[in-house]
Design an enzyme around this catalytic site. Structure first.
Site, PDB file in Angstrom:
ATOM      1  N   GLU A   1      -4.820  -5.260  10.520  1.00 32.84           N
ATOM      2  CA  GLU A   1      -3.818  -4.222  10.719  1.00 32.84           C
ATOM      3  C   GLU A   1      -4.078  -3.513  12.049  1.00 32.84           C
ATOM      4  OE1 GLU A   1      -2.063  -2.827   6.693  1.00 32.84           O
ATOM      5  OE2 GLU A   1      -3.848  -1.659   7.073  1.00 32.84           O
TER       6      GLU A   1
ATOM      7  N   GLY B   1       5.176   1.267   4.594  1.00 38.34           N
ATOM      8  CA  GLY B   1       6.492   1.882   4.406  1.00 38.34           C
ATOM      9  C   GLY B   1       7.488   1.021   3.640  1.00 38.34           C
TER      10      GLY B   1
ATOM     11  N   SER C   1       3.867  -2.288  10.271  1.00 34.97           N
ATOM     12  CA  SER C   1       5.327  -2.348  10.449  1.00 34.97           C
ATOM     13  C   SER C   1       5.909  -3.715  10.081  1.00 34.97           C
ATOM     14  CB  SER C   1       5.722  -1.954  11.870  1.00 34.97           C
ATOM     15  OG  SER C   1       5.319  -0.621  12.129  1.00 34.97           O
TER      16      SER C   1
ATOM     17  N   ASN D   1       0.866  -1.185   0.000  1.00 33.84           N
ATOM     18  CA  ASN D   1       0.000   0.000   0.000  1.00 33.84           C
ATOM     19  C   ASN D   1       0.899   1.229   0.000  1.00 33.84           C
ATOM     20  OD1 ASN D   1      -1.784   2.057   0.512  1.00 33.84           O
ATOM     21  ND2 ASN D   1      -2.417   1.329   2.535  1.00 33.84           N
ATOM     22  N   TRP D   2       0.951   1.892  -1.152  1.00 34.00           N
ATOM     23  CA  TRP D   2       1.886   3.021  -1.303  1.00 34.00           C
ATOM     24  C   TRP D   2       1.355   4.302  -0.653  1.00 34.00           C
ATOM     25  CZ3 TRP D   2       3.641   2.481  -7.187  1.00 34.00           C
ATOM     26  CH2 TRP D   2       4.315   1.269  -7.334  1.00 34.00           C
ATOM     27  N   LYS D   3       0.111   4.276  -0.234  1.00 32.24           N
ATOM     28  CA  LYS D   3      -0.515   5.448   0.407  1.00 32.24           C
ATOM     29  C   LYS D   3      -0.298   6.707  -0.438  1.00 32.24           C
ATOM     30  CE  LYS D   3      -0.203   3.036   4.770  1.00 32.24           C
ATOM     31  NZ  LYS D   3      -0.098   3.055   6.210  1.00 32.24           N
TER      32      LYS D   3
ATOM     33  N   HIS E   1      -9.495   0.608   5.412  1.00 23.28           N
ATOM     34  CA  HIS E   1      -8.185   0.927   6.001  1.00 23.28           C
ATOM     35  C   HIS E   1      -8.379   1.884   7.177  1.00 23.28           C
ATOM     36  CE1 HIS E   1      -4.098   2.218   6.618  1.00 23.28           C
ATOM     37  NE2 HIS E   1      -3.717   1.158   5.922  1.00 23.28           N
TER      38      HIS E   1
ATOM     39  N   GLU F   1      -6.756   4.326   8.195  1.00 23.68           N
ATOM     40  CA  GLU F   1      -6.564   5.756   7.911  1.00 23.68           C
ATOM     41  C   GLU F   1      -7.829   6.366   7.295  1.00 23.68           C
ATOM     42  OE1 GLU F   1      -2.911   5.180   5.750  1.00 23.68           O
ATOM     43  OE2 GLU F   1      -1.954   4.616   7.640  1.00 23.68           O
TER      44      GLU F   1
ATOM     45  N   GLY G   1       2.918   2.067  10.800  1.00 29.77           N
ATOM     46  CA  GLY G   1       3.882   3.160  10.662  1.00 29.77           C
ATOM     47  C   GLY G   1       4.605   3.515  11.948  1.00 29.77           C
TER      48      GLY G   1
END
Ligand code: 13P
Length: 249
Positions: free
Chosen positions: A166, A234, A212, A9-11, A94, A96, A172
Site C-alpha cells: 500500500e 474507501g 485508491s 478495511n473499514w477503518k 498498516h 496509519e 485515500g
C-alpha cells in the site's frame, strides 16, 4: 498456490447498523463465490456480531490488537480475544498505525510472532511515503520493512502470511499507483522472498495491492501477473463498489 483475495478495511467508519447492513449486502451476493477469498476488517466492536452470522462466505479480520497474552493494558485487545470473538485474520503494519500510533518495525515483528503463535492469519502491510517515492528509494524502503518484521520467519510461517503493498501516497488520495508501478513493486517483493527463501515460497504468497483501488481500476490492477487482489479502504464501504471489485477478476 496463491489465492486471489479481496479484503475491505473499514477503518474507523460506520455505525453498528450500517456495518451489519453492509456485511449482509455483500455476503448475500457472494454466497457462491469460490474463486476469490473475501475478507473484511470492521471496527473491532462490531466483530462478534458479524462473526455470529452463519453461512457467511466472508472471512472477518481485526484491524488491530496488542501483542501480549493478557494483563493490565487498559483499552487494548489481545490476540486470544481476537480469536475468541471469531476473527480469523489481523492487519499488521498498516501505514496509519505506523504513522499515527508510532508502531515500529520491532513492535510489528512482535505482533507477527504472536499472531502466528495463536494461528491467526496475517495481512502484513508495507509501502512507502511520497517523499521516499520521489527520492526513488521505494524499493530499499519496502524491502527493509519486510526484512525487519517478516523475514525472520521460517518459510512455513511466511507462507501463512498475506502481504499487502500500500503506497502511502495512494491511500485515500484517489491517486492509484500505475499498473507499471504496482507490478514492479509486487514483482520485486516476490523476488526478495525468492532470494531469502525460495521460488516455491515466493509463488505461494498472495500479494495484494491497496491505495485508491476501486471498481474502475481493479480490473487492470488485478490483471498484473504479481497482483493477487486488493486491500480496499474507501470503496469497501459501499456494497456495490466492493462487489464490483470482487468481480473484477
Ligand atoms: P483507500 O482504498 O481508501 O485508498 O485505502 C486503502 C487502505 O488503506 C486499505 O488498507
Amino acid at each position: 498456490m496463491r489465492k486471489k483475495i479481496v479484503a475491505g478495511n473499514w477503518k474507523m467508519n460506520l455505525t453498528s447498523e450500517e456495518a451489519i447492513l453492509l456485511f449482509d449486502q455483500v455476503s448475500e451476493k457472494i454466497s457462491n463465490q469460490k474463486s476469490v477469498d473475501v475478507m473484511v476488517f470492521p471496527p473491532s466492536i462490531f466483530i462478534s456480531e458479524l462473526a455470529k452470522k452463519s453461512n457467511s462466505s466472508i472471512q472477518i479480520g481485526i484491524q488491530n490488537f496488542y501483542p501480549k497474552d493478557k494483563g493490565a493494558y487498559t483499552g487494548e485487545i489481545s490476540i486470544s480475544q481476537v480469536k475468541n470473538i471469531g476473527a480469523t485474520h489481523v492487519l499488521i503494519g498498516h501505514s496509519e498505525r505506523r504513522a499515527y500510533f508510532n508502531e515500529t518495525e520491532l513492535f510489528l515483528k512482535e505482533k507477527v510472532d504472536i499472531a502466528l503463535e495463536y494461528q491467526v492469519g496475517i495481512v502484513f502491510c508495507c509501502g512507502e511515503p511520497l517523499e521516499i517515492r520521489e527520492a526513488n528509494q521505494e524499493m530499499t524502503y519496502v524491502k527493509k520493512q519486510l526484512e525487519d518484521s517478516l523475514f525472520h520467519l521460517s518459510s512455513d510461517d511466511l507462507e501463512k502470511c498475506i502481504i499487502a503493498y500500500e503506497p502511502v501516497w495512494a491511500i485515500g488520495t484517489g491517486m492509484t499507483a500505475s499498473i507499471a508501478q504496482a507490478e514492479e513493486m509486487h514483482k520485486s517483493i516476490r523476488s526478495w522472498i525468492a532470494e531469502k527463501y525460495d521460488k516455491n515460497t515466493a509463488n505461494s504468497i498472495s500479494i495484494l495491492y491497496g491505495g485508491s483501488c476501486n471498481a474502475a481500476n481493479a480490473n487492470e490492477l488485478f490483471a498484473c501477473p504479481n497482483v493477487d487482489g486488493g486491500l480496499i479502504g474507501g470503496a469497501a464501504l459501499d456494497a456495490e463498489a466492493f462487489l464490483n471489485i470482487i468481480h473484477s477478476f
